[in-house]
Design an enzyme around this catalytic site. Sequence first.
Site, mmCIF file in Angstrom:
data_model
loop_
_atom_site.group_PDB
_atom_site.id
_atom_site.type_symbol
_atom_site.label_atom_id
_atom_site.label_comp_id
_atom_site.label_asym_id
_atom_site.label_seq_id
_atom_site.Cartn_x
_atom_site.Cartn_y
_atom_site.Cartn_z
ATOM 1 N N GLU A 1 0.717 -1.245 -0.073
ATOM 2 C CA GLU A 1 0.069 0.044 -0.019
ATOM 3 C C GLU A 1 0.950 1.222 -0.067
ATOM 4 O O GLU A 1 1.896 1.272 0.725
ATOM 5 C CB GLU A 1 -0.769 0.023 1.298
ATOM 6 C CG GLU A 1 -1.728 1.327 1.357
ATOM 7 C CD GLU A 1 -2.738 1.327 2.608
ATOM 8 O OE1 GLU A 1 -3.539 0.753 2.660
ATOM 9 O OE2 GLU A 1 -2.127 2.216 3.432
ATOM 10 N N TRP B 1 -6.940 6.593 -0.616
ATOM 11 C CA TRP B 1 -7.855 7.725 -1.075
ATOM 12 C C TRP B 1 -7.792 8.858 -0.044
ATOM 13 O O TRP B 1 -8.141 8.422 1.068
ATOM 14 C CB TRP B 1 -9.337 7.457 -1.555
ATOM 15 C CG TRP B 1 -10.371 8.256 -2.036
ATOM 16 C CD1 TRP B 1 -11.281 9.029 -1.420
ATOM 17 C CD2 TRP B 1 -10.510 8.310 -3.330
ATOM 18 N NE1 TRP B 1 -11.776 9.538 -2.067
ATOM 19 C CE2 TRP B 1 -11.767 9.266 -3.510
ATOM 20 C CE3 TRP B 1 -9.862 7.993 -4.678
ATOM 21 C CZ2 TRP B 1 -12.015 9.696 -4.875
ATOM 22 C CZ3 TRP B 1 -10.572 8.226 -5.921
ATOM 23 C CH2 TRP B 1 -11.343 9.421 -5.824
ATOM 24 N N GLY C 1 -14.840 5.271 4.286
ATOM 25 C CA GLY C 1 -13.917 6.364 4.554
ATOM 26 C C GLY C 1 -14.070 6.769 5.687
ATOM 27 O O GLY C 1 -14.782 6.455 6.495
ATOM 28 N N LYS D 1 -20.997 -6.970 2.502
ATOM 29 C CA LYS D 1 -20.014 -6.431 1.883
ATOM 30 C C LYS D 1 -19.820 -7.575 0.740
ATOM 31 O O LYS D 1 -19.889 -7.188 -0.538
ATOM 32 C CB LYS D 1 -18.913 -6.031 2.177
ATOM 33 C CG LYS D 1 -19.046 -4.697 3.101
ATOM 34 C CD LYS D 1 -17.950 -3.863 3.268
ATOM 35 C CE LYS D 1 -17.044 -4.235 4.707
ATOM 36 N NZ LYS D 1 -16.100 -3.012 5.156
HETATM 37 C C1 LIG Z 1 -7.446 -1.751 4.419
HETATM 38 C C2 LIG Z 1 -7.935 -0.474 4.842
HETATM 39 C C3 LIG Z 1 -7.714 0.630 3.829
HETATM 40 C C4 LIG Z 1 -8.369 1.962 4.274
HETATM 41 N N1 LIG Z 1 -7.971 2.853 3.119
HETATM 42 C C5 LIG Z 1 -8.533 4.004 3.344
HETATM 43 C C6 LIG Z 1 -8.639 5.234 2.637
HETATM 44 O O1 LIG Z 1 -7.812 4.865 1.251
HETATM 45 N N2 LIG Z 1 -9.318 6.411 2.745
HETATM 46 C C7 LIG Z 1 -9.868 6.598 3.814
HETATM 47 O O2 LIG Z 1 -10.635 7.699 3.847
HETATM 48 N N3 LIG Z 1 -10.016 5.449 4.907
HETATM 49 C C8 LIG Z 1 -9.422 4.450 4.609
HETATM 50 N N4 LIG Z 1 -9.810 3.560 5.470
HETATM 51 C C9 LIG Z 1 -10.323 3.641 6.694
HETATM 52 C C10 LIG Z 1 -11.775 3.311 6.436
HETATM 53 O O3 LIG Z 1 -12.458 4.055 5.612
HETATM 54 C C11 LIG Z 1 -12.498 3.661 8.004
HETATM 55 O O4 LIG Z 1 -11.897 2.793 8.914
HETATM 56 C C12 LIG Z 1 -13.852 3.794 7.757
HETATM 57 O O5 LIG Z 1 -14.455 4.156 9.038
HETATM 58 C C13 LIG Z 1 -14.660 2.028 7.717
HETATM 59 O O6 LIG Z 1 -14.505 1.891 6.585
HETATM 60 P P1 LIG Z 1 -15.283 0.523 5.862
HETATM 61 O O7 LIG Z 1 -15.125 0.511 4.379
HETATM 62 O O8 LIG Z 1 -15.038 -0.659 6.805
HETATM 63 O O9 LIG Z 1 -16.656 0.838 6.186
HETATM 64 P P2 LIG Z 1 -18.003 0.065 6.249
HETATM 65 O O10 LIG Z 1 -17.939 -1.434 5.952
HETATM 66 O O11 LIG Z 1 -19.238 0.746 5.588
HETATM 67 O O12 LIG Z 1 -18.122 0.063 7.806
HETATM 68 C C14 LIG Z 1 -18.473 1.504 8.683
HETATM 69 C C15 LIG Z 1 -18.671 1.240 10.031
HETATM 70 O O13 LIG Z 1 -20.201 0.987 9.889
HETATM 71 C C16 LIG Z 1 -20.744 -0.212 10.460
HETATM 72 N N5 LIG Z 1 -21.676 -0.517 9.197
HETATM 73 C C17 LIG Z 1 -21.462 -0.950 8.003
HETATM 74 N N6 LIG Z 1 -22.557 -1.325 7.523
HETATM 75 C C18 LIG Z 1 -23.380 -0.898 8.300
HETATM 76 C C19 LIG Z 1 -24.729 -1.225 8.371
HETATM 77 N N7 LIG Z 1 -25.603 -1.642 7.055
HETATM 78 N N8 LIG Z 1 -25.514 -0.941 9.436
HETATM 79 C C20 LIG Z 1 -24.932 -0.545 10.550
HETATM 80 N N9 LIG Z 1 -23.551 -0.374 10.525
HETATM 81 C C21 LIG Z 1 -23.050 -0.590 9.613
HETATM 82 C C22 LIG Z 1 -19.606 -0.900 10.557
HETATM 83 O O14 LIG Z 1 -19.581 -2.218 11.240
HETATM 84 C C23 LIG Z 1 -18.277 -0.033 10.621
HETATM 85 O O15 LIG Z 1 -18.310 0.218 12.096
HETATM 86 C C24 LIG Z 1 -9.058 2.219 5.372
HETATM 87 C C25 LIG Z 1 -9.450 1.172 5.960
HETATM 88 C C26 LIG Z 1 -8.687 -0.424 6.025
HETATM 89 C C27 LIG Z 1 -8.965 -1.547 6.843
#
Ligand SMILES: Cc1cc2nc3c(=O)[nH]c(=O)nc-3n(C[C@H](O)[C@H](O)[C@H](O)COP(=O)(O)OP(=O)(O)OC[C@H]3O[C@@H](n4cnc5c(N)ncnc54)[C@H](O)[C@@H]3O)c2cc1C
Length: 648
Positions: free
Chosen positions: A30, A62, A121, A198
Amino acid sequence: MRASSSSGGSKIIDLMHSHKQSLGPFFSFEFFPPKTEAGTENLYLRMERMTSLQPIFVDITWGAGGSTKELTMAIAEYTQTYFGVEALMHLTCTNLSVDEIKIILKAARDSGIQNILALRGDPPKGAVSWEPAPNGLANAIDLVRLIRQEHGDYFGIAVAAFPEGHPSSSPRGSPGSPGTGSWAESTIASDIVHLKGKVDAGADFILTQFFYDPSVFLDFVARCREADITCPILPGMMPIQSFSSFEKMTKFCRTRVPQRVWAELEPIREDDEAVKAYGIKLCVEMCQTLSAAGVPGFHFYTLNLEKSVLLILEELGVTQNMSARRALPWRGSRSSKRGGNNGEGISPRVNGSEDVRPINWANRPKSYIKRTVTWDEFPNGRWGDGRSPAFGELSDSHFFRPTEGSKEDRLAMWGEAPVTPQDVYEVFAKYVEGRIPILPWCESRPQAETRIISDPLAAINRAGFLTINSQPAVNAEASDHTVFGWGGPGGRVYQKAYVEFFAPPDLLKLIMEVIGMHPSLTFNAVDSSGNQHSSGPRGVTALTWGVFPSKEILQPTVFDSETFLVWSQEAFQLWTDAWASLYDDETESSALLYDIHDTYYLVAIIDNEYIDSTLYQFMLDLSVLANKRSAEGGKSDETDSGAIGFDE
Ligand SMILES: Cc1cc2nc3c(=O)[nH]c(=O)nc-3n(C[C@H](O)[C@H](O)[C@H](O)COP(=O)(O)OP(=O)(O)OC[C@H]3O[C@@H](n4cnc5c(N)ncnc54)[C@H](O)[C@@H]3O)c2cc1C
């Protein structure tokens, strides 16, 4: 498993499935977009070196709130085009409406990007909690759905997972906190339900947050499998770079750190180098534990740093069989704009793939890719006519700037003030000896096969044959040979000895006097004005080929006498634009380099006898002769070709 599309790139999930575990684990890196232009240039250099280790993909983050969106996409496209490695572009929902996300997806697709890490994000800078944008998406499940809805199976999609729970969804622990309490338990259980959501929405694989206790990851994977999440889950590995950043990050992310690790770090916490070395050792141990448990690959959070990750891969023995991992002797391009893109995975695509290149750009591959960016097939009938406009012009001065270091660095490498031809010869000799990292014609350190012949090369450079490309003869080496191998195990590889160099006219004359006594050698020579001399028939000669089970013979590297003329113009221009430009006009150094540009020849010699090659002995004998003539007051640094009078 989803089917691959027939577009330019490849889906990472397919690359994972086709990875041969006999080659060791696969791995990915990364990177994040730097804040300045200079930072980006430096990152490209670092990525170029790191991607030579053949990661299965690299991913580009991002910036929070979409702050880096253009640069993220540009780095992803550059990676695919020039480093031949599949890029996984991060994309978040933060600050974007659905319409804006659709525009970004289309732009990514138009740039040939075929893999997206779909994320909700982080909150934008300054914001405490995450809020969806007006008309935006609420979470990563929605983003995965949108990508599938808009683009069907075109994109490979990855999603994030948090083996220790998402940081904002449960109370934070402190460094050393055991993190096994019931609060974490309920969070992880609900996170796994979301994760399954997901994957069900269309994600192909999962990347996890970093962790420092392998059992955390292995337990998490076991629970995902119980929850019927069957896709690959790649562990995120973050080598410890400094004690303070480690303490801060693990606290913020509520990462469980085994007491043993804190205890071992405590006595060395003030010593950055010792902490780094410990981080490498710990990461190696973790990878070994995970490998033993059947984990097929690792995802490294590089933090844009090179050293730790390289040392870890070295310790894991992954870098030992690099040649067995490469599909061809050169790095391919994954640009969707080049029709012949083959992606250079372990199993290159056969139809329409770029499977042959002229040897001349071997040490300047980015320039070759740039100049053939519009080609729709390779070689496209374009070789054999050097006057054809098929090779694009290098109008971008960037391609004539040396790729590494400041002007001061380059002056230090190539001489503050070269005034005699011997000063210049010494620079070339030092390069092949590994004492200078780059030359204008060679963008990286000599390859392993060049290092094998570095002694004769240094001697011939000091005699005035200024080498910029070479390969020794190879007869039926195993295709997974550590130095010469390519194409995967099970085959045999061959190559003809080749050497390409600049030489003053009197040395070319010497070659022409004696080469007739070596019937297996043919040469081509041209000066910057286009005056040519050659022996042997003109046309295309295979220089590298391989024989593999159940395949036609592969012939990835050739010499073409007409393409050589196209290359020679670029090669001569490097004397002036990349080197002489370091010195003020009117200086002796500038005059010397211009004089070399104006009078020397670019010479390529092939030894067609690949079993008992005599090319390097021939060059050494010539060097002795040249030195002797020079000592006798001959004109070894004579640069006036008119005075020498070639027989045309
Ligand atoms: C490998 C990796 C790469 C990353 N890269 C970036 C990046 O490039 N830029 C950036 O800004 N951030 C990045 N992040 C951080 C990430 O965007 C944040 O941690 C964000 O808060 C969670 O993203 P997610 O895609 O897991 O969210 P989601 O899967 O949408 O989850 C977010 C939160 O909401 C909860 N949730 C999800 N779906 C639901 C639902 N339907 N109902 C209720 N609760 C729900 C989950 O349990 C979680 O607590 C990265 C994280 C990781 C692990």
